[in-house]
Design a protein around this motif. Structure first.
Motif, PDB file in Angstrom:
ATOM      1  N   ALA A  11      30.880 100.459  95.944  1.00 12.74           N
ATOM      2  CA  ALA A  11      29.538  99.981  95.644  1.00 12.74           C
ATOM      3  C   ALA A  11      28.605 101.140  95.371  1.00 12.74           C
ATOM      4  O   ALA A  11      28.611 102.146  96.097  1.00 12.74           O
ATOM      5  N   THR A  12      27.797 101.013  94.326  1.00 16.58           N
ATOM      6  CA  THR A  12      26.763 102.005  94.054  1.00 16.58           C
ATOM      7  C   THR A  12      25.587 101.760  95.015  1.00 16.58           C
ATOM      8  O   THR A  12      25.586 100.805  95.793  1.00 16.58           O
ATOM      9  N   ALA A  13      24.558 102.605  94.910  1.00 15.56           N
ATOM     10  CA  ALA A  13      23.372 102.454  95.767  1.00 15.56           C
ATOM     11  C   ALA A  13      22.515 101.254  95.361  1.00 15.56           C
ATOM     12  O   ALA A  13      21.635 100.843  96.119  1.00 15.56           O
ATOM     13  N   TRP A  14      22.764 100.686  94.196  1.00 20.64           N
ATOM     14  CA  TRP A  14      21.997  99.534  93.680  1.00 20.64           C
ATOM     15  C   TRP A  14      22.166  98.343  94.620  1.00 20.64           C
ATOM     16  O   TRP A  14      23.281  97.903  94.870  1.00 20.64           O
ATOM     17  N   ASN A  15      21.048  97.823  95.152  1.00 20.43           N
ATOM     18  CA  ASN A  15      21.152  96.806  96.206  1.00 20.43           C
ATOM     19  C   ASN A  15      19.964  95.855  96.185  1.00 20.43           C
ATOM     20  O   ASN A  15      18.975  96.055  96.889  1.00 20.43           O
ATOM     21  N   PRO A  16      20.024  94.764  95.410  1.00 24.81           N
ATOM     22  CA  PRO A  16      18.877  93.847  95.295  1.00 24.81           C
ATOM     23  C   PRO A  16      18.692  92.920  96.500  1.00 24.81           C
ATOM     24  O   PRO A  16      17.657  92.277  96.624  1.00 24.81           O
TER      25      PRO A  16
END
Length: 651
Positions: free
Chosen positions: A404-409
């Motif tokens: 998982a990337t840091a992108w976290n909605p």
């Protein structure tokens, strides 16, 4: 209550230690909701008749609706609520809720929804904006007569005009193709029509269809798979005289028992179908006449024989996307063959085997989209990478590593559809907040760099199932009837990508839209609808002009819901649970339709169960679903099918 390994059938370490009987289960997100007649869980924690247990630890969450009386018999999750049916009369310790209640999934508080039944509710089935309830009641809404069956508006709790009336209890229900199948102990419906223990009722009129399997004793559980309805209960004969001990497969067209006969040596209370296997639970100790299976068995859907519990895909595939040489499959599976892959896998397009890419997700995946070096994944999961990384319902996974990337909605519940445009990802589903608390009802635009919601806010009134972008507009399909808070748009809307406001484009469907695709000047919509434009007949699939929203003359006339669409060349590929197209042409669950005429081509893969996801690429069609055969060949839940021959490609 126990968690059983689907490969070995042994109990796992998961142990909630419940102090009483368990009658009903419903899984949502990271919890399993448990209803019964217990008063404690985890040995000493007080939970009266209904509890939420963590799927990882088996520990009770703080969610505590505190039901009275002796049992919760049925559960269903819809939107932000858990619907509970049973013989209780209060929730939350003191709030009056007679036999049926809607409980907030966050707070456990009973909502204002209150159908006020006068007798026990044993079964529920939700279709669109309606909750169908079955049991032993005679009135709803305090004084409206409804005997054992009722249809209740999910917004108001008020009974609709639908009123089939049975002369005894209803204990199980299933909906398919505009029909509600009801099982129980009754012998008549519609005030006098003979239907022994099992009936098919029109979802619009409530009238019994001609389908009549004539069961000798009580039906406790039903499940639909392909062209058959599977019924479990106390019975020993069907069709008046055909021997079928406690479990039978009935043809959905004729009501006649198929040759499938597992011959259960005791009562059957519950059944569930996964892939090519039917799981049955009850009091029995034998199946197939003499094979020992104590209280739980896995039965082959083709032979009826007890299996060793070892399917290829171990549960449903719901979503597909491809990038380069890999096909990504999402669903509820945890293994493929002997390889552990939790809910998401990469399959080699040449060999069909799994690659080393393994994001190890903790629950079901419903939607996938590739952008740049990432695979964006939506579903009902809350962790990825083996539980080490929290990602609530939406994540960006590196296409090379699966990390998982840091992108976290950080959505607050399920994501069913994804579309990417420029610097934004559009997500649709059941959620009402993003970024941990920002209100976005069922549809949001998220910055692809930061994961933060933009100001764009179309405010959709119910679940979004499908998205497709075209120019400056995103088309949205689902279960809603309003957008922008109050603008009427029935099940399908066009939303301006700049303002979030609904355009004047308004096709006015009469039921759910589950799949969308665009080709030329038309938008193709698939679902469970039967009319468009407020009254024009279009059964489950329609072509709508992108300028006017008017249905074109293209009319493939599908007999059951359409769940997936893919366009390639001059054809539209449609998947679902249908069995005919063009009114009477046999096409089981998957068809290629000419984009000019709507007529089915000769391509006919003949799937034996539902198709839920499609990708058309090169000379192949990639299909995912619950099927186990393609043209008679074994293909568990996922298949690559040649466009020229309709034969599954060998792995």
């Amino acid at each position: 209550m126990a968690a059983l390994d689907l490969t070995t059938a042994t109990a796992t370490a998961w142990n909630p230690n419940i102090g009483g009987g368990v009658y009903s289960l419903a899984v949502n997100g990271s919890n399993i909701y448990v209803g019964g007649n217990f008063t404690t869980v985890n040995g000493a924690t007080t939970r009266n008749r209904l509890a939420a247990l963590d799927l990882t630890t088996a520990t009770a969450t703080a969610w505590n609706p505190n039901m009275n009386n002796t049992g919760v018999y049925s559960l269903a999750v819809n939107g932000s609520n858990l619907y509970a049916g049973g013989n209780f009369t209060t929730a939350n310790g003191a709030t009056t809720r007679n036999y049926l209640a809607a409980l907030d999934l966050t707070t456990a508080t009973a909502t204002a929804w209150n159908p006020n039944m006068n007798g026990t509710v044993y079964a529920m089935a939700i279709s669109g904006s309606i909750l169908h309830a079955g049991g032993t009641f005679t009135a709803v809404n305090g004084s409206t007569t409804r005997t054992n069956l009722a249809a209740l508006d999910l917004a108001t709790g008020v009974a609709t005009a639908w009123n089939p009336t049975t002369n005894n209890g209803v204990y199980s229900m299933a909906i398919s193709g505009g029909v509600l199948y009801a099982g129980g102990s009754f012998s008549t419906v519609n005030g006098g029509t003979t239907r022994n223990r099992l009936a098919a009722l029109d979802l619009t009129t409530g009238t019994a269809t001609a389908w009549n399997p004539n069961i000798s004793a009580q039906v406790n559980s039903i499940a639909i798979n392909g062209s058959n309805l599977y019924a479990g209960g106390f019975f020993t004969t069907v069709n008046g005289a055909t021997t079928r001990n406690r479990l039978a497969a009935l043809d959905l067209t004729t009501g006649t028992a198929t040759s499938w006969d597992p011959n259960i040596g005791g009562l059957v209370y519950s059944i569930a179908i996964i892939g090519s296997t039917l799981y049955a639970g009850g009091t029995f100790t034998t199946v197939n006449g003499a094979t020992t299976r104590n209280r739980l068995a896995a039965l082959d859907l083709t032979s009826g024989l007890a299996t060793a519990w070892n399917p290829n895909m171990n549960s449903t595939v719901l979503a597909l996307a491809h990038s380069g040489t890999s096909l990504f499959a999402g669903g509820s599976f945890t293994t493929i063959g002997a390889t552990s892959r939790n809910y998401l896998a990469a399959l080699d397009l040449t060999t069909g085997s799994t690659t080393a890419w393994d994001p190890n997700i903790d629950s079901t995946v419903y939607a996938l989209a590739v952008s740049g070096s990432n695979l964006y994944t939506g579903g009902e999961f809350t962790t990825v990478n083996g539980g080490t990384t929290t990602r609530n319902y939406l994540a960006a996974l590196d296409l090379t590593t699966g990390i998982a990337t840091a992108w976290n909605p950080n959505m607050n519940t399920r994501v069913y559809a994804i579309a990417i445009d420029g610097s934004n990802l559009y997500a649709g589903g059941m959620f009402t907040t993003v970024n941990g608390g920002t209100t976005r009802n069922r549809l949001a635009a998220l910055d692809l760099t930061t994961g933060t919601a933009t100001a764009w806010d179309p405010n959709i009134g119910s679940t979004v199932n499908a998205l497709v972008r075209n120019g400056s507009t995103i088309y949205v399909g689902g279960q809603f009837t309003t957008v922008n808070g109050a603008t009427t748009r029935n099940y399908l809307a066009a939303i301006d990508l700049t303002t979030g406001t609904a355009t004047a484009w308004n096709p006015s469907m009469n039921n759910n839209v589950s799949a969308l695709a665009i080709n030329g000047g038309n938008l193709y919509a698939g679902g469970s609808f039967t009319t468009v434009n407020g009254g024009t007949s279009r059964n489950r699939l329609a072509a709508l002009n992108l300028a006017t929203a008017t249905a074109t003359a293209w009319d493939p006339d599908i007999n059951n819901p359409v769940s997936a669409l893919a366009i390639d060349g001059g054809n539209l590929y449609a998947g679902g649970n249908f069995t005919t197209v063009n009114g009477s042409t046999p096409r089981n669950r998957l068809a290629a339709l000419d984009l000019t005429t709507g007529i089915a081509t000769t391509w006919d893969p003949n799937m034996n169960s539902n198709v839920n996801a499609l990708v058309a690429s090169g000379n192949s069609v990639y299909a995912g679903g619950t099927f186990t055969t393609v043209n008679g060949r074994l293909c568990y839940a996922y298949s690559v099918i040649r466009k020229t021959t309709a034969i599954p490609r060998p792995y």
